[in-house]
Design an enzyme around this catalytic site. Structure first.
Site, short mmCIF file in Angstrom:
data_model
loop_
_atom_site.label_atom_id
_atom_site.label_comp_id
_atom_site.label_asym_id
_atom_site.label_seq_id
_atom_site.Cartn_x
_atom_site.Cartn_y
_atom_site.Cartn_z
N LYS A 189 -36.99 -8.24 -20.84
CA LYS A 189 -37.21 -9.14 -21.90
C LYS A 189 -35.78 -9.24 -22.32
CE LYS A 189 -40.75 -10.48 -24.10
NZ LYS A 189 -41.36 -11.41 -23.74
N1 GLU Z 1 -42.39 -14.72 -22.74
C1 GLU Z 1 -44.08 -14.21 -21.82
C2 GLU Z 1 -44.39 -13.43 -21.38
O1 GLU Z 1 -44.12 -12.29 -22.28
C3 GLU Z 1 -43.83 -14.69 -20.21
C4 GLU Z 1 -42.83 -14.47 -19.50
C5 GLU Z 1 -42.03 -14.92 -17.59
O2 GLU Z 1 -42.91 -15.56 -17.38
O3 GLU Z 1 -41.76 -14.26 -17.14
O4 GLU Z 1 -45.37 -12.52 -20.88
#
Ligand code: GLU
Length: 420
Positions: free
Chosen positions: A109
């Site tokens: 993240k």
């Molecule tokens: N931000 C989204 C999540 O928390 C998607 C992450 C992604 O598509 O890699 O799952």
């Protein structure tokens, strides 16, 4: 470092959940220690020329929890409250989510502490590109693949794609997902998370023996996830009675029209003042009677203060980490709420991101219908597996979902062994 991370309330919460699951699984110390802590925590400073000529330095973070099962995968968020510990917690949850869904990824993240609502598109572009440049050496299609999250959109992904591709001297669409479709983004990615939330809500209604048609819902958050959850649930014939965002909350017992609301938000910037509904206090909205309550905004909004007052049958966690461990205990004790835990509930986004990456690597694209059908198959499989696991092991849905993900990661760590 460990103490610093644990002091962050969001990381503390993720760590507490992990410890509980590790105890439940009886994880041996050697594997437990390796699973719990992130592999890389990257902090970069980002000087940006603002529109008024000033230079402002922002801080950006990327946490790669582990790379044992493949590249790390996860979003990049722009929000004023972004902190390293919070990003590390979100990276840890991405791990369990990817493992639970059977995706060949570890969790990652990223975040930049900034307020995109107060920045021009030019300022956001310079900030995004500077971040992509600074982080460039730590990401890549086989190392770390970013995607949208709170406060970022397909446009931000396009800037990252452009900056990274320019750096590499070739077009590298597989370095990022959630891109615009004309830049090899996947059909269906924009609505994937909200679609998944709505689909899983129908599966939960089904388990409870309740009809989908006419089921009532309340949704906190009208960003990408919330808005498509509202749209898809309405499309299924459910009545979305309440919706809130930063501008306020609105209520109409007969149901709010999803498309009219989207048009209103595009015009005014928020749900407040929607003509076909009354205003309601956003906190009170969460406690109204409904079949499905969908927190689709930030972490830690269902707490020990409101968990006892919820009047929903199903809690569909579209956001990451919306329920604190204290609230979890209250909900478990009550026993009358069917929880769809975040790592499953919002997994539609990362699942279609995986489809996007696969399509990019093959230089091939699927139709929206194909994408959404494959998504539903995967979500349904994970949902049914979770139901079986919880039944067999006599545990709650949160514990079951995290245990499924953590168990796979732990087994991989154990089998690979520790180098050197
Ligand atoms: N931000 C989204 C999540 O928390 C998607 C992450 C992604 O598509 O890699 O799952």
């Amino acid at each position: 470092m460990k103490e610093d991370l644990l002091q962050d309330p969001v990381f503390g919460m993720a760590a507490e959940q992990f410890d509980r699951v590790a105890d439940f699984l009886g994880l041996e110390q050697r594997v437990r220690e390796r699973c719990k802590w992130p592999k890389r925590l990257i902090t970069v400073s980002l000087p940006v020329t603002m529109d008024d000529g000033r230079t402002e330095v922002f801080f950006g973070y990327r946490v790669q929890h582990h790379l044992s099962r493949g590249p790390v995968k996860g979003g990049l968020r722009f929000h004023p409250s972004v902190k390293l510990g919070e990003v590390a917690a979100l990276a840890m949850w991405m791990n369990w989510k990817c493992a639970l869904m059977g995706l060949p990824y570890g969790g990652g993240k990223g975040g930049i502490a900034c307020d995109p609502r107060a920045m021009s598109m030019g300022e956001q572009e310079r900030l995004t590109r500077r971040f992509a440049q600074e982080i460039g050496q730590f990401i890549g299609p086989e190392v770390d693949v970013m995607a949208p999250d709170v406060g970022t959109t397909a446009q931000h992904m396009a800037w990252i794609l452009d900056t990274y591709s320019t750096r590499e001297g070739r077009f590298v669409p597989e370095v990022i997902t959630g891109k615009p479709v004309e830049l090899q983004g996947s059909e269906g990615r924009t609505q994937a998370t909200g679609h998944g939330v709505a689909f899983l809500a129908t599966r939960a209604l089904n388990k409870l023996g309740l009809p989908v048609l006419g089921a009532s819902a309340v949704v906190q958050g009208f960003g990408n996830v919330g808005s498509y959850a509202v749209e898809t649930m309405s499309g299924y014939g459910m009545h979305v009675r309440g919706v809130s965002d930063l501008s306020g909350a609105i209520w109409n017992k007969a149901g709010i029209d999803a498309l009219d609301l989207r048009a209103h938000v595009a015009k005014t910037g928020g749900v407040a003042g929607f003509p076909d509904a009354e205003a309601i206090d956003p906190d009170e909205m969460l406690e109204q009677e409904c079949d499905i309550l969908v927190p689709a905004a930030m972490e830690r909004v269902i707490t020990e203060k409101n968990a006892g007052n919820l009047k929903c049958r199903i809690l569909a966690e579209a956001a990451n980490g919306p329920t604190t461990p204290e609230a979890d205990s209250i909900i478990e004790e009550r026993g009358d709420i069917f929880l769809i835990p975040d790592v499953l509930c919002n997994a539609g986004g990362v699942t279609v991101s995986y489809f996007e990456w696969v399509q990019n690597l093959q230089r091939f694209s699927w139709t929206k219908l194909e994408v959404l059908a494959k998504l539903e198959t995967k979500l349904n499989e994970a949902f049914e597996n979770l139901m079986d696991f919880c039944e067999e092991r006599k545990c709650g849905h949160r514990l079951g979902a995290l245990a499924t993900g953590i168990d796979l990661v732990a087994r991989v760590k154990k089998t690979r062994g520790l180098f050197p």
